[in-house]
Design an enzyme around this catalytic site. Structure first.
Site, PDB file in Angstrom:
ATOM      1  N   SER A  36       0.771  -1.338  -0.001  1.00  0.00           N
ATOM      2  CA  SER A  36       0.146   0.017  -0.310  1.00  0.00           C
ATOM      3  C   SER A  36       0.815   1.300   0.135  1.00  0.00           C
ATOM      4  CB  SER A  36      -0.796   0.021   1.212  1.00  0.00           C
ATOM      5  OG  SER A  36      -1.811   1.157   1.133  1.00  0.00           O
ATOM      6  N   GLU A  37       0.372   2.233  -0.787  1.00  0.00           N
ATOM      7  CA  GLU A  37       1.433   3.470  -1.093  1.00  0.00           C
ATOM      8  C   GLU A  37       1.408   4.428   0.342  1.00  0.00           C
ATOM      9  OE1 GLU A  37      -1.535   4.222  -4.142  1.00  0.00           O
ATOM     10  OE2 GLU A  37      -1.400   2.585  -2.782  1.00  0.00           O
ATOM     11  N   ASN A  38       0.659   3.927   1.372  1.00  0.00           N
ATOM     12  CA  ASN A  38       0.824   4.685   2.575  1.00  0.00           C
ATOM     13  C   ASN A  38       1.728   3.962   3.549  1.00  0.00           C
ATOM     14  OD1 ASN A  38      -1.167   2.726   2.844  1.00  0.00           O
ATOM     15  ND2 ASN A  38      -2.050   3.606   4.740  1.00  0.00           N
ATOM     16  N   SER A  93       7.811   3.974   0.622  1.00  0.00           N
ATOM     17  CA  SER A  93       6.763   3.151  -0.159  1.00  0.00           C
ATOM     18  C   SER A  93       6.775   3.596  -1.594  1.00  0.00           C
ATOM     19  CB  SER A  93       5.382   3.545   0.359  1.00  0.00           C
ATOM     20  OG  SER A  93       4.292   2.881  -0.439  1.00  0.00           O
TER      21      SER A  93
END
Length: 217
Positions: free
Chosen positions: A46-48, A88
């Site tokens: 996940s990008e976060n 990320s």
């Protein structure tokens, strides 16, 4: 008969291979996590800042501090890693994510992708989509074949603001599976009881039919 949303997700899960690092877009693509084959071990990113997303939580296991990029609460599988969003995106931009499965509003014949806004409607922003389509090794679009008003979402040229140019490799819709090639969009799979004429009638470009005649009827 068109595939249901769950059947579309199940078909998209077949794109995953053992050991893959995978990013699933917001909405329909998140369902893919429910259909990863047991013998395939993948790491959802996940990008976060989470690598190793697990199943969606139950009421007993929910942790409000664990969310994905779409603000959904998630769980972390054993061995998961937490890191900053900067790290990320370094992972994404560095080409370390094997595949991203994303939704779309339009895909062009050249593989251009428009998936982040419709002019005049409120949007939260592009998010990580631009980085994903530029950095991952393979982009698969998972979407309904037509918009709610019945207009084709596979078009000659995108009319909506682009997320990326020439970035889409494969398109999976409720009617079939298509590959973006230098020659055009090749139809490689049809859903049951959908003919080539059916899918061509609701597609904004001429499809190249690679399915044997006896399977396309």
């Amino acid at each position: 008969m068109a595939w249901s949303r769950n059947e579309m997700a199940q078909r998209a899960a077949q794109e995953l291979e053992d050991g893959f690092y995978v990013n699933l877009g917001i909405g329909l693509p998140t369902l893919v996590a429910n259909y990863i084959p047991e013998q395939v071990n993948v790491w959802l990113q996940s990008e976060n800042g989470l690598l190793g997303i697990g199943e969606f939580p139950t009421e007993e296991t929910v942790d409000a501090d664990l969310i994905n990029a779409g603000k959904q609460t998630v769980t972390a599988r054993p061995g998961a890693a937490f890191f900053s969003s900067a790290e990320s995106f370094a992972m994404i931009r560095g080409g370390h994510v094997n595949i991203a499965i994303l939704g779309a509003m339009e895909v062009s014949e050249q593989g251009d992708l428009a998936n982040w806004m419709i002019p005049g409607k409120k949007v939260k922003g592009m998010g990580g989509a631009m980085d994903l389509v530029a950095g991952v090794q393979k982009v698969v679009v998972l979407m309904e074949h037509c918009a709610k008003d019945g207009t084709p979402k596979i078009v000659k040229q995108c009319s909506l603001p682009l997320t990326g140019k020439g970035v889409v490799h494969r398109i999976i819709t409720d009617l079939g599976v298509m590959d973006v090639t230098e020659q055009g969009i090749e139809l490689i799979e049809l859903t049951e009881q959908v003919s080539f004429e059916d899918i061509q009638a609701v597609t904004g470009v001429r499809l190249i039919n690679t399915i044997p005649t006896e399977l396309a009827d």
